[in-house]
Design a protein around this motif. Structure first.
Motif, PDB file in Angstrom:
ATOM      1  N   ASP A 151      -0.557   8.322 -15.211  1.00 35.31           N
ATOM      2  CA  ASP A 151       0.372   7.191 -15.119  1.00 35.31           C
ATOM      3  C   ASP A 151       0.381   6.546 -13.741  1.00 35.31           C
ATOM      4  N   ALA A 152      -0.486   6.991 -12.826  1.00 34.25           N
ATOM      5  CA  ALA A 152      -0.500   6.459 -11.460  1.00 34.25           C
ATOM      6  C   ALA A 152      -0.620   4.935 -11.405  1.00 34.25           C
ATOM      7  N   PRO A 153      -1.461   4.288 -12.273  1.00 34.89           N
ATOM      8  CA  PRO A 153      -1.547   2.822 -12.225  1.00 34.89           C
ATOM      9  C   PRO A 153      -0.229   2.119 -12.544  1.00 34.89           C
ATOM     10  N   HIS A 154       0.704   2.804 -13.231  1.00 28.27           N
ATOM     11  CA  HIS A 154       1.984   2.192 -13.590  1.00 28.27           C
ATOM     12  C   HIS A 154       3.026   2.310 -12.477  1.00 28.27           C
ATOM     13  N   SER A 155       2.711   3.045 -11.425  1.00 31.96           N
ATOM     14  CA  SER A 155       3.699   3.325 -10.385  1.00 31.96           C
ATOM     15  C   SER A 155       4.156   2.042  -9.686  1.00 31.96           C
ATOM     16  N   SER A 156       5.493   1.844  -9.620  1.00 25.78           N
ATOM     17  CA  SER A 156       6.057   0.608  -9.074  1.00 25.78           C
ATOM     18  C   SER A 156       7.259   0.919  -8.189  1.00 25.78           C
ATOM     19  N   ILE A 157       7.558   0.008  -7.267  1.00 26.61           N
ATOM     20  CA  ILE A 157       8.785   0.099  -6.486  1.00 26.61           C
ATOM     21  C   ILE A 157       9.457  -1.273  -6.480  1.00 26.61           C
ATOM     22  N   PHE A 158      10.750  -1.295  -6.789  1.00 23.96           N
ATOM     23  CA  PHE A 158      11.540  -2.527  -6.757  1.00 23.96           C
ATOM     24  C   PHE A 158      12.277  -2.585  -5.419  1.00 23.96           C
ATOM     25  N   ASP A 172       9.924  -6.279 -21.553  1.00 23.63           N
ATOM     26  CA  ASP A 172       9.412  -7.643 -21.355  1.00 23.63           C
ATOM     27  C   ASP A 172       9.387  -8.028 -19.881  1.00 23.63           C
ATOM     28  N   ILE A 173       8.924  -7.122 -19.039  1.00 20.36           N
ATOM     29  CA  ILE A 173       8.919  -7.418 -17.607  1.00 20.36           C
ATOM     30  C   ILE A 173       8.043  -8.637 -17.300  1.00 20.36           C
ATOM     31  N   ARG A 174       8.577  -9.531 -16.494  1.00 25.46           N
ATOM     32  CA  ARG A 174       7.831 -10.718 -16.060  1.00 25.46           C
ATOM     33  C   ARG A 174       7.647 -10.628 -14.555  1.00 25.46           C
ATOM     34  N   LEU A 175       6.413 -10.525 -14.143  1.00 25.95           N
ATOM     35  CA  LEU A 175       6.105 -10.426 -12.723  1.00 25.95           C
ATOM     36  C   LEU A 175       5.207 -11.579 -12.306  1.00 25.95           C
ATOM     37  N   GLU A 176       5.555 -12.184 -11.191  1.00 29.74           N
ATOM     38  CA  GLU A 176       4.746 -13.268 -10.635  1.00 29.74           C
ATOM     39  C   GLU A 176       3.966 -12.710  -9.454  1.00 29.74           C
ATOM     40  N   ASN A 236      -4.990  -7.393  -2.018  1.00 31.92           N
ATOM     41  CA  ASN A 236      -5.439  -6.448  -3.045  1.00 31.92           C
ATOM     42  C   ASN A 236      -4.571  -6.479  -4.289  1.00 31.92           C
ATOM     43  N   GLY A 237      -3.673  -7.471  -4.376  1.00 36.90           N
ATOM     44  CA  GLY A 237      -2.930  -7.703  -5.615  1.00 36.90           C
ATOM     45  C   GLY A 237      -1.825  -6.713  -5.911  1.00 36.90           C
ATOM     46  N   HIS A 238      -1.148  -6.210  -4.864  1.00 37.97           N
ATOM     47  CA  HIS A 238      -0.089  -5.223  -5.083  1.00 37.97           C
ATOM     48  C   HIS A 238       1.327  -5.818  -5.000  1.00 37.97           C
ATOM     49  N   LEU A 239       1.478  -7.045  -4.489  1.00 29.86           N
ATOM     50  CA  LEU A 239       2.821  -7.600  -4.270  1.00 29.86           C
ATOM     51  C   LEU A 239       3.197  -8.586  -5.375  1.00 29.86           C
ATOM     52  N   TYR A 240       4.426  -8.413  -5.905  1.00 29.56           N
ATOM     53  CA  TYR A 240       4.894  -9.237  -7.026  1.00 29.56           C
ATOM     54  C   TYR A 240       6.346  -9.652  -6.817  1.00 29.56           C
ATOM     55  N   ILE A 241       6.713 -10.737  -7.507  1.00 30.73           N
ATOM     56  CA  ILE A 241       8.111 -11.177  -7.579  1.00 30.73           C
ATOM     57  C   ILE A 241       8.621 -10.880  -8.985  1.00 30.73           C
ATOM     58  N   LEU A 242       9.770 -10.205  -9.087  1.00 31.18           N
ATOM     59  CA  LEU A 242      10.365  -9.958 -10.402  1.00 31.18           C
ATOM     60  C   LEU A 242      11.076 -11.218 -10.878  1.00 31.18           C
TER      61      LEU A 242
END
Length: 610
Positions: free
Chosen positions: A399-406, A566-570, A504-510
């Motif tokens: 599950d490592a690819p799913h690891s996230s921090i808000f 239904d997570i939406r990430l930009e 490297n595509g790791h930063l997102y806006i919720l």
């Protein structure tokens, strides 16, 4: 009462059932196409790898890729699968030519599993082999043969065509995005100079290999001209920039190893050794590598990857008789980079200046850095700002690819997310208010500012992305003026000190909903005014409308929809040509008359809908 553990409870799955039951073992995470590492792109990559292997063996200079309405077709002009083996290659495990190293000496697809995984995970999968004036086509569904067509005569040139439709039951509401497919295909051309890839009719081709890769991806010029060193089995391009951290693009047999591995570790070691010996000075490792941007490509026989998705190289050997990967890379860099620096004194002088500048800054902040580390170490045992998850990106867990921090603002928002999150893969970091505007400041501020220091420690990126603990770093702030300001301050912080996190595509806006529209039967969450209008029409007369002004207003039960189902990430993207410095100066620099005029001209007063 628990079920009896007996012979009847032991079950053996056939290859199709196993792949469909445990797809993560073969393609990593599933996803819907919102992220570049989602499974639907891995399916495309697995098919492409076979075509690339043909090119690498000297067969076929063109590959055509078409993606239309969820249907993916890849046509190469290699040798074509032997007609009598088309069914076996696509549907029998442990079948393929990759086992014969004389046929495929340095291939990406090691054991033929990839194409079978694509077959098993597709509702429609069709493979056609063209060979010496004949062709054979076989149609599958979920790994099962539907129609095996007879061999026919054909005027088509040799090669293989594979077409597939990912299974919508496995990849929910998926959608292919050009912004993720294009870099994937471009990387193939950088690593195979002279190869033409047509994507929906658009040609991608590279003449200069890794030089083109760096030139196309660097957002600002290097401090010295790109160094390009190459041999048959190894290629590297590098320079230093003014940014902090280290940025690497690494590949093995054409496979983009986004998590690095043996070859990247060896290169970093070799760079330090070579520079120290060339200048005859025992420079600090961090001073030599700070600001480096490098692309590395190595070709080896029988590489060992740490997973089927091949994102990290674990190989220790070049081959049965050859030296270790580490020794090979270290010897090559030591010889070729040393020769290059002796021949190019201007580049050597520029590199020396960069190292001395890094050394000067490091010494200036060494005292505060030590205190900050001690402070972070103390609070890490009980960091009130961080509610950690169990599985981290740097681990080998499936599950490592799913690891996230808000990253949230205030206790109310972080409280809702904390209660609704998946404790295995979702962490929460709480900001106490607006972070400092770090624009124009030195790295000293990362250690002086307690919040930045704790955030850096939580992400574990002080020494680079190799130890990054979360694949998705998500800024989760309110969709109001203060929330937008916090987003900008955090993006500024990452751009200033950790730009590789963005590249490297790791930063997102919720993206969180602005409205809830509901009646007694149905609830619809809306993210825009347009969506609100559609929902009102759909639900009929006088639906109840709630305007969410902050994340803290959304209950944990509701939040589960936005961070699970239904997570939406930009994604926050950064590419060559983006006027990053100009934008930061204008929006985050001193309050100039130009900015004041811009604010006045663009001021909008929002009113709550009635």
């Amino acid at each position: 009462m628990s079920q009896q553990y007996s012979e009847e409870t032991i079950r053996t799955l056939d290859w199709k059932e196993h792949i469909r039951k445990r797809p993560g073992m073969y393609i990593g995470k599933l996803g819907d196409g919102a992220y570049p590492d989602d499974g639907i792109y891995v399916l495309l990559k697995e098919v492409m790898d076979n075509s690339i292997d043909e090119y690498m063996m000297g067969h076929g200079k063109k590959i055509e890729v078409n993606v239309q309405d969820g249907v993916v077709t890849v046509r190469d002009y290699g040798r074509g699968i032997p007609l009598g083996k088309v069914v076996d290659v696509a549907s029998k495990m442990n079948t393929g030519a990759k086992y014969d190293s004389k046929v495929f000496k340095k291939s990406v697809g090691l054991n033929g599993v990839g194409i079978k995984a694509v077959n098993a995970l597709s509702t429609k999968f069709s493979v056609t082999a063209f060979r010496e004036g004949e062709c054979k086509k076989v149609d599958f569904s979920q790994g099962n043969v539907v129609i095996e067509h007879d061999v026919e005569s054909s005027a088509e040139p040799n090669g293989t065509s594979v077409s597939f439709v990912p299974d919508a039951d496995i990849f929910k509401k998926y959608n292919y995005r050009d912004e993720y497919i294009e870099p994937l295909l471009k990387n193939y051309t950088y690593l195979n100079a002279g190869l033409s890839i047509y994507y929906n009719g658009t040609l991608y081709k590279s003449k200069n290999g890794l030089l083109d890769l760096l030139n196309d991806n660097m957002t600002s010029p290097g401090l010295y001209p790109l160094i390009h060193l190459t041999t048959d089995d190894f290629e590297v391009a590098l320079t230093h920039g003014n940014q902090y951290g280290e940025e690497y693009y690494t590949f093995v047999n054409g496979q983009h190893t986004t998590q690095g591995g043996t070859h990247q570790v060896a290169f970093r070691e070799a760079l330090v050794k070579t520079v120290r010996e060339f200048y005859n000075k025992n420079f600090e490792v961090s001073d030599i590598r700070s600001g480096i941007v490098a692309a590395i490509s190595i070709k080896i026989e029988e590489p060992v990857f740490e997973s089927q998705t091949k994102t990290k190289l674990g190989s220790k050997d070049m081959g049965p008789e050859g030296p270790t990967v580490r020794n090979y890379v270290v010897d090559f860099i030591k010889k070729e980079l040393d020769n290059f620096l002796h021949r190019n004194t201007e580049t050597a002088d520029a590199l020396m200046r960069k190292i001395l500048d890094s050394e000067k800054e490091r010494k200036a902040i060494s005292g505060i850095k030590k205190l900050a580390r001690e402070r972070a170490k103390k609070v890490s045992l009980h960091n009130k700002k961080l509610r950690d998850c169990r599985v981290h990106y740097s681990s080998k867990h499936e599950d490592a690819p799913h690891s996230s921090i808000f990253i949230t603002e205030g206790d109310s928002a972080s409280g809702s997310i904390t209660k609704a999150r998946n404790v295995n893969t979702q962490a929460v970091f709480s900001l106490k208010g607006k972070p400092l505007n770090s624009y124009g400041l030195s790295r000293k501020v990362v250690y002086e500012n307690e919040e930045f220091n704790l955030l850096q420690a939580a992400l574990n990126i002080e020494d680079g992305l190799e130890t990054l603990r979360y694949n998705h770093v998500i800024i989760a702030t309110d969709a109001d003026v203060d929330g937008m300001h916090i987003r900008l301050l955090l993006i500024t912080f990452f751009l200033q000190f950790f730009p590789e996190l963005i590249k490297n595509g790791h930063l997102y806006i919720l993206q969180t909903p602005l409205f809830r529209v509901r009646n007694k039967k149905k609830t619809i969450y809306c993210y825009t005014e347009e969506e609100r209008q559609k929902a009102m029409k759909k639900l009929g007369t006088n639906p109840e409308i709630t305007r969410f002004k902050g994340l803290g207003e959304i209950s944990p039960d509701e939040f589960k929809h936005f961070i699970a189902k239904d997570i939406r990430l930009e994604p926050v993207r950064m590419k060559k040509g983006d006027p990053v410095q100009e934008l930061l100066t204008f929006y985050m620099g001193k309050n100039t008359p130009d900015r004041q005029e811009f604010i006045i001209e663009n001021l909008v007063i929002e009113e709550d809908p009635v």
